[in-house]
Design an enzyme around this catalytic site. Structure first.
Site, PDB file in Angstrom:
ATOM      1  N   CYS A 288       0.848  -1.216   0.000  1.00  0.00           N
ATOM      2  CA  CYS A 288       0.000   0.000   0.000  1.00  0.00           C
ATOM      3  C   CYS A 288       0.871   1.249   0.000  1.00  0.00           C
ATOM      4  CB  CYS A 288      -0.925  -0.026   1.228  1.00  0.00           C
ATOM      5  SG  CYS A 288      -1.817   1.536   1.510  1.00  0.00           S
ATOM      6  N   CYS A 291       0.010   3.826   2.696  1.00  0.00           N
ATOM      7  CA  CYS A 291       0.463   3.339   4.009  1.00  0.00           C
ATOM      8  C   CYS A 291       1.933   3.693   4.221  1.00  0.00           C
ATOM      9  CB  CYS A 291       0.276   1.824   4.114  1.00  0.00           C
ATOM     10  SG  CYS A 291      -1.455   1.293   4.026  1.00  0.00           S
TER      11      CYS A 291
END
Length: 364
Positions: A288, A291
């Site tokens: 991600c 993230c």
């Protein structure tokens, strides 16, 4: 009078005899003022009157008030008063006015005793004149006899409830006795009727004293309230204290804690609840991009909010945890307090994340 009430009054008087300091209790100030106005001799307030609660650990320190002009109560026999029901002729009024004029002349030359004698003569001739009583009260003030002044001021106010001089003299007299709240009330009324510079000077001294007394009272009311709350809280047993220590040892202040299973997560959440801490669940994944963008901030926030429990869960490694929390996208943050979800953030919104942590975490 009701016999029961007479009995209660006797008990109260006996209590005052055994402990005269009771008369200095703020709620009994009206009774103290009454006794002083009758010329009663009331023992001075002890220098230190500590008020200690049941556990002997809350003590009220002395108040530092400006008592520079406070005097001992005068206990002379009450001065002569006129007959309020007497019929007064015009000749008597004229004679009273002449005596008053002579008294003012004597007063201007510093002959206070002569002024008192002349004013007393005027009062006996015309006992219906509020200004005569108020004027004699002002002489008693100069002689530092506040009780005598209060008796005259009270009489002046009975005759004329709007007597600014009556309120002023009584206020100044009460200040001389250290009755600060009562003095302030009288002087405020006097200033509303007819303000003068002498009232203003007195208020500059009296108002700070009353403010200190009020702040002192509020302070110890707060302390007593806090003490009462502590009494109602159940004391922790040794077993509970041991569990709290175990809970703290399971947490890492200032660090992000990785979670790999449901059991591990429950342990950390239970530890956070037992220590009344906010817990944040950060669901992430290695693939991600957002993230990776927000993870450094999450780590720095853990260092800043050291009493917050920062948890991090990789959804690919802890599939069971992600399933239980029904994660559909990352990054996702859940805020948990006392075992209950209180808020959440979905997405890599740095500003919202930090704002909500500050909102729910409390003081640093």
């Amino acid at each position: 009078m009701d016999i029961g009430k007479v009995g209660e009054l006797k008990e109260f008087i006996e209590a005052c005899k055994s402990n005269p300091s009771l008369l200095h209790t703020p709620s009994l100030s009206f009774f103290k003022s009454y006794l002083l106005s009758l010329g009663a001799n009331i023992p001075p307030k002890p220098k230190t009157e500590p008020v200690v609660d049941d556990d002997h650990d809350i003590i009220e320190s002395d108040l530092e008030l400006d008592n520079t002009d406070v005097v001992k109560p005068d206990n002379d026999p009450p001065q002569k008063m006129g007959n309020p029901s007497a019929q007064v002729t015009q000749d008597q009024r004229d004679a009273a006015q002449l005596a008053k004029s002579k008294a003012l002349d004597a007063l201007s030359q510093g002959y206070f005793d002569q002024a008192l004698d002349l004013l007393t003569k005027a009062i006996l001739l015309n006992p219906h004149s509020a200004i005569l009583y108020a004027t004699r009260a002002s002489v008693f003030i100069k002689l530092k006899k506040p009780n005598a002044a209060i008796r005259d001021a009270d009489t002046a106010l009975k005759i004329n409830p709007d007597s600014a001089k009556g309120y002023k003299i009584r206020g100044l007299s009460r200040a001389m006795l250290g009755l600060w709240k009562e003095s302030l009330t009288d002087l405020h009324v006097a200033s509303e009727i007819d303000y003068d510079e002498e009232i203003g000077v007195a208020l500059k001294k009296i108002e700070p004293n009353v403010h200190k007394i009020e702040e002192h009272r509020k302070k110890y009311e707060r302390l007593r309230k806090q003490k009462g709350q502590k009494r109602t809280q159940p004391k922790k047993q040794p077993q509970d204290e041991a569990q709290d220590k175990d809970a703290l040892s399971a947490l890492k202040d200032g660090k992000v804690i990785g979670i790999n299973s449901v059991g591990e997560l429950e342990t950390k959440l239970n530890a956070a609840s037992k220590t009344s801490r906010l817990a944040i669940l950060y669901f992430t994944a290695t693939w991600c991009g957002p993230c990776r963008h927000i993870s450094p901030l999450y780590t720095s926030l853990a260092e800043k909010y050291r009493r917050v429990v920062f948890l991090k869960i990789d959804i690919d490694e802890a599939v069971d945890v992600a399933a239980r929390w029904k994660i559909s996208s990352v990054p996702t943050f859940f805020f948990v307090k006392n075992g209950k979800e209180v808020d959440s953030v979905v997405g890599a919104d740095k500003n919202t994340l930090e704002r909500k942590i500050g909102q729910h975490a409390g003081p640093l």
